[in-house]
Design a protein around this motif. Structure first.
Motif, mmCIF file in Angstrom:
data_model
loop_
_atom_site.group_PDB
_atom_site.id
_atom_site.type_symbol
_atom_site.label_atom_id
_atom_site.label_comp_id
_atom_site.label_asym_id
_atom_site.label_seq_id
_atom_site.Cartn_x
_atom_site.Cartn_y
_atom_site.Cartn_z
ATOM 1 N N VAL A 58 0.872 -1.171 0.000
ATOM 2 C CA VAL A 58 0.000 0.000 0.000
ATOM 3 C C VAL A 58 0.911 1.223 0.000
ATOM 4 C CG1 VAL A 58 -1.677 1.351 1.313
ATOM 5 C CG2 VAL A 58 -1.888 -1.145 1.225
ATOM 6 N N TYR A 59 0.551 2.221 -0.816
ATOM 7 C CA TYR A 59 1.359 3.439 -0.907
ATOM 8 C C TYR A 59 0.514 4.678 -0.626
ATOM 9 C CZ TYR A 59 4.887 0.627 -3.299
ATOM 10 O OH TYR A 59 5.830 -0.319 -3.623
ATOM 11 N N ALA A 60 1.144 5.679 -0.046
ATOM 12 C CA ALA A 60 0.504 6.976 0.047
ATOM 13 C C ALA A 60 0.387 7.550 -1.359
ATOM 14 C CB ALA A 60 1.337 7.917 0.916
ATOM 15 N N TYR A 61 -0.660 8.309 -1.583
ATOM 16 C CA TYR A 61 -0.894 8.860 -2.924
ATOM 17 C C TYR A 61 0.287 9.709 -3.386
ATOM 18 C CZ TYR A 61 -3.063 11.508 -6.686
ATOM 19 O OH TYR A 61 -3.338 12.082 -7.901
ATOM 20 N N SER A 62 0.902 10.420 -2.450
ATOM 21 C CA SER A 62 1.962 11.359 -2.800
ATOM 22 C C SER A 62 3.234 10.676 -3.302
ATOM 23 C CB SER A 62 2.309 12.234 -1.592
ATOM 24 O OG SER A 62 2.729 11.429 -0.503
ATOM 25 N N VAL A 63 3.393 9.375 -3.037
ATOM 26 C CA VAL A 63 4.626 8.690 -3.461
ATOM 27 C C VAL A 63 4.358 7.599 -4.487
ATOM 28 C CG1 VAL A 63 5.623 9.143 -1.182
ATOM 29 C CG2 VAL A 63 4.622 6.895 -1.666
ATOM 30 N N LYS A 64 3.107 7.349 -4.787
ATOM 31 C CA LYS A 64 2.764 6.270 -5.713
ATOM 32 C C LYS A 64 3.404 6.532 -7.074
ATOM 33 C CE LYS A 64 -1.282 3.313 -5.836
ATOM 34 N NZ LYS A 64 -2.730 3.221 -5.624
ATOM 35 N N GLY A 65 4.044 5.497 -7.609
ATOM 36 C CA GLY A 65 4.697 5.625 -8.903
ATOM 37 C C GLY A 65 6.136 6.098 -8.813
ATOM 38 N N ARG A 66 6.527 6.593 -7.650
ATOM 39 C CA ARG A 66 7.915 7.059 -7.462
ATOM 40 C C ARG A 66 8.685 6.187 -6.469
ATOM 41 N NH1 ARG A 66 8.823 11.853 -5.125
ATOM 42 N NH2 ARG A 66 6.892 11.831 -3.905
ATOM 43 N N PHE A 67 7.987 5.697 -5.458
ATOM 44 C CA PHE A 67 8.630 4.882 -4.424
ATOM 45 C C PHE A 67 8.217 3.422 -4.584
ATOM 46 C CE2 PHE A 67 9.062 8.361 -0.902
ATOM 47 C CZ PHE A 67 9.687 9.194 -1.819
ATOM 48 N N THR A 68 9.127 2.520 -4.214
ATOM 49 C CA THR A 68 8.824 1.087 -4.237
ATOM 50 C C THR A 68 9.286 0.463 -2.932
ATOM 51 O OG1 THR A 68 9.096 0.989 -6.641
ATOM 52 C CG2 THR A 68 9.150 -1.094 -5.436
ATOM 53 N N ILE A 69 8.359 -0.179 -2.243
ATOM 54 C CA ILE A 69 8.679 -0.879 -1.001
ATOM 55 C C ILE A 69 8.860 -2.358 -1.306
ATOM 56 C CG2 ILE A 69 6.254 -1.266 -0.382
ATOM 57 C CD1 ILE A 69 7.040 -0.817 2.549
ATOM 58 N N SER A 70 9.826 -2.981 -0.638
ATOM 59 C CA SER A 70 10.060 -4.412 -0.821
ATOM 60 C C SER A 70 10.657 -4.965 0.469
ATOM 61 C CB SER A 70 11.001 -4.661 -2.005
ATOM 62 O OG SER A 70 12.261 -4.051 -1.785
ATOM 63 N N ARG A 71 10.714 -6.274 0.561
ATOM 64 C CA ARG A 71 11.295 -6.894 1.743
ATOM 65 C C ARG A 71 11.906 -8.232 1.387
ATOM 66 N NH1 ARG A 71 6.422 -7.917 5.909
ATOM 67 N NH2 ARG A 71 7.907 -9.299 6.989
ATOM 68 N N ASP A 72 12.911 -8.600 2.158
ATOM 69 C CA ASP A 72 13.558 -9.903 2.043
ATOM 70 C C ASP A 72 13.307 -10.610 3.368
ATOM 71 O OD1 ASP A 72 15.298 -12.079 2.041
ATOM 72 O OD2 ASP A 72 16.822 -11.020 0.890
ATOM 73 N N ASN A 73 12.329 -11.509 3.383
ATOM 74 C CA ASN A 73 11.939 -12.161 4.635
ATOM 75 C C ASN A 73 13.072 -13.010 5.208
ATOM 76 O OD1 ASN A 73 9.356 -11.039 4.598
ATOM 77 N ND2 ASN A 73 8.523 -12.724 3.387
ATOM 78 N N ALA A 74 13.890 -13.575 4.361
ATOM 79 C CA ALA A 74 15.000 -14.412 4.843
ATOM 80 C C ALA A 74 16.030 -13.584 5.610
ATOM 81 C CB ALA A 74 15.664 -15.121 3.677
ATOM 82 N N LYS A 75 16.145 -12.302 5.241
ATOM 83 C CA LYS A 75 17.097 -11.422 5.895
ATOM 84 C C LYS A 75 16.440 -10.493 6.915
ATOM 85 C CE LYS A 75 20.278 -11.236 1.960
ATOM 86 N NZ LYS A 75 20.969 -10.365 0.981
ATOM 87 N N ASN A 76 15.121 -10.632 7.081
ATOM 88 C CA ASN A 76 14.382 -9.722 7.981
ATOM 89 C C ASN A 76 14.701 -8.259 7.655
ATOM 90 O OD1 ASN A 76 13.080 -11.750 9.377
ATOM 91 N ND2 ASN A 76 14.600 -11.837 11.011
#
Length: 121
Positions: A58-76
């Motif tokens: 989920v992204y805030a409208y102000s950052v949508k299309g510019r920011f990308t969130i991701s995670r590596d569960n194996a590395k926490n």
């Protein structure tokens, strides 16, 4: 206990990019949703983006299309790739995680210490 440590902040020119990282230590039993929040001077802390353990975002409208969130569960570890940065993105960015530290302790909210992002020419 669960500790969150952010890194990757700094000074960047408008239009530039930065990548934030948030590493969770303390060997938590489980980490559920994670997210990035930010707080600019004189303003309330606001949501930037969240990501579930299965990768839903989920992204805030102000950052949508510019920011990308991701995670590596194996590395926490969680990341925030920030592109096309604007001066209004200037803030302290905080990492948040909903985590269960052990099997016998309840799920709780944990916060990092924050990392400064400044967008200026």
């Amino acid at each position: 206990q669960v500790q969150l440590v952010e890194s990757g902040g700094g000074l960047v020119q408008p239009g530039g990019s930065l990548r934030l990282s948030c590493a969770a230590s303390g060997n938590p039993f489980s980490i559920y949703a994670m997210g990035w929040y930010r707080q600019a001077p004189g303003k309330q802390r606001e949501l930037v983006a969240t990501i579930t353990s299965s990768g839903s975002t989920v992204y805030a409208y102000s950052v949508k299309g510019r920011f990308t969130i991701s995670r590596d569960n194996a590395k926490n570890t969680m990341y925030l790739q920030m592109n096309s940065l604007k001066p209004e993105d200037t803030a302290v960015y905080y990492c948040n995680a909903k985590a269960k530290p052990t099997t016998w302790l309840p799920t709780n909210d944990y916060w990092g210490q924050g990392t400064q992002v400044t967008v200026s020419s």
